[in-house]
Design a protein around this motif. Structure first.
Motif, PDB file in Angstrom:
ATOM      1  N   GLN A  33       0.835  -1.184   0.000  1.00  0.00           N
ATOM      2  CA  GLN A  33       0.000   0.000   0.000  1.00  0.00           C
ATOM      3  C   GLN A  33       0.883   1.251   0.000  1.00  0.00           C
ATOM      4  O   GLN A  33       1.905   1.298   0.690  1.00  0.00           O
ATOM      5  N   PHE A  35       0.895   5.344   0.834  1.00  0.00           N
ATOM      6  CA  PHE A  35       0.202   6.333   1.649  1.00  0.00           C
ATOM      7  C   PHE A  35       0.808   7.712   1.415  1.00  0.00           C
ATOM      8  O   PHE A  35       1.986   7.852   1.059  1.00  0.00           O
ATOM      9  N   GLN A  37       1.217  11.457   3.537  1.00  0.00           N
ATOM     10  CA  GLN A  37       1.048  12.164   4.804  1.00  0.00           C
ATOM     11  C   GLN A  37       1.514  13.608   4.621  1.00  0.00           C
ATOM     12  O   GLN A  37       2.666  13.859   4.308  1.00  0.00           O
ATOM     13  N   LEU A  43      -2.547  10.085   7.821  1.00  0.00           N
ATOM     14  CA  LEU A  43      -2.067   9.143   6.816  1.00  0.00           C
ATOM     15  C   LEU A  43      -3.236   8.793   5.891  1.00  0.00           C
ATOM     16  O   LEU A  43      -4.256   8.265   6.333  1.00  0.00           O
ATOM     17  N   SER A  45      -4.541   6.720   2.510  1.00  0.00           N
ATOM     18  CA  SER A  45      -4.230   5.642   1.592  1.00  0.00           C
ATOM     19  C   SER A  45      -4.391   6.129   0.159  1.00  0.00           C
ATOM     20  O   SER A  45      -5.419   6.703  -0.204  1.00  0.00           O
ATOM     21  N   LEU A  86       4.683   7.222   1.747  1.00  0.00           N
ATOM     22  CA  LEU A  86       5.114   6.028   2.477  1.00  0.00           C
ATOM     23  C   LEU A  86       4.653   4.773   1.775  1.00  0.00           C
ATOM     24  O   LEU A  86       3.510   4.681   1.324  1.00  0.00           O
ATOM     25  N   PHE A  99       6.276  -0.423   7.461  1.00  0.00           N
ATOM     26  CA  PHE A  99       6.457   0.791   6.693  1.00  0.00           C
ATOM     27  C   PHE A  99       7.909   1.072   6.350  1.00  0.00           C
ATOM     28  O   PHE A  99       8.816   0.776   7.141  1.00  0.00           O
ATOM     29  N   GLY A 100       8.113   1.682   5.183  1.00  0.00           N
ATOM     30  CA  GLY A 100       9.390   2.280   4.866  1.00  0.00           C
ATOM     31  C   GLY A 100       9.509   3.632   5.549  1.00  0.00           C
ATOM     32  O   GLY A 100       8.557   4.095   6.193  1.00  0.00           O
ATOM     33  N   SER A 101      10.660   4.260   5.371  1.00  0.00           N
ATOM     34  CA  SER A 101      10.899   5.541   6.052  1.00  0.00           C
ATOM     35  C   SER A 101      10.395   6.734   5.239  1.00  0.00           C
ATOM     36  O   SER A 101      10.472   7.865   5.704  1.00  0.00           O
TER      37      SER A 101
END
Lengths: 109, 111
Positions: A33, A35, A37, A43, A45, A86, A99-101
């Motif tokens: 997924q 996202f 922000q 957050l 989607s 993200l 999650f990635g950074s």
């Protein structure tokens, strides 16, 4: 454990340019997924895309499951696209998103 | 349109106090989650709860506990807050294995 790597860490564009964001992950993902922000915001989607290509508006996501990578293409960027993007995946056998950074996108007018 | 509701939006408290954050989803989902977003904006899963099955991330301190009255509610209780608990706590929900939706978060500041 599961690793999610996003690149670039930050990206600065002029309004109207296209953006290409990358997400690589270390094991098979059954769920992926993207996202968005906004600064200080919630957050949201954007796309759920565990495999193949999906479009919504100016966004296109392509996930190549075998190669454990996904990309998010933003066409004709706008200043309101600025924020953090993200990528998150759930590994096989799990329903928890890792999650990635993130990629910090700044679109200049 | 928000369908995962969190309260409060902000909370400031002193070290050692107990706090509780509420989360409700109106999407009819069967799985709910709590995530922590730290000052570097990194998001980490804390808990997921599905059909009375609780999965706890092993790095979560024992002072944190989720509380659920039904599948639409998953609250988060912190027994005795520490300074490192200052963060944004995000609640989320999904049908198991599908798209996850997040609430707007609760920002906790521990002084």
């Amino acid at each position: 454990g599961q690793q999610v790597q996003q690149s670039p860490a930050s990206l600065v564009l002029q309004e109207g340019e296209n953006a290409e964001l990358q997400c690589n992950f270390s094991s098979t993902a059954t769920q992926l997924q993207w996202f968005y922000q906004s600064p200080g915001g919630s957050l949201v989607s954007l796309l759920s895309n565990p495999s193949g290509t999906k479009h919504t508006g100016r966004l296109t996501s392509t996930t190549v499951t075998k190669e454990r990578r996904s990309s998010l293409h933003i066409s004709s960027s706008q200043t309101t696209d600025s924020g953090t993007y993200l990528c998150a995946i759930a590994a096989s056998g799990s329903w928890q998103l890792i999650f990635g950074s993130g990629t910090q996108l700044t679109v200049m007018p | 349109e928000t369908a995962v509701f969190q309260t409060p939006n902000y909370h400031v408290t002193q070290v050692g106090n107990e706090v509780s954050f509420n989360c409700k989803q109106t999407l009819g989902h069967d799985t709910m989650y709590w995530y922590k977003q730290d000052s570097k904006k990194l998001l980490k899963i804390m808990f997921s709860y599905n059909n009375k099955q609780l999965i706890v991330n092993e790095t979560v301190p024992r002072r944190f506990s989720p509380q659920s009255s039904d599948k639409a509610h998953l609250n988060l209780r912190i027994k005795s807050v520490e300074p490192e608990d200052s963060a944004v706590y995000l609640c989320a929900s999904s049908r198991t294995g599908t798209e996850v939706f997040f609430g707007k978060g609760t920002r906790l500041t521990v002084v």
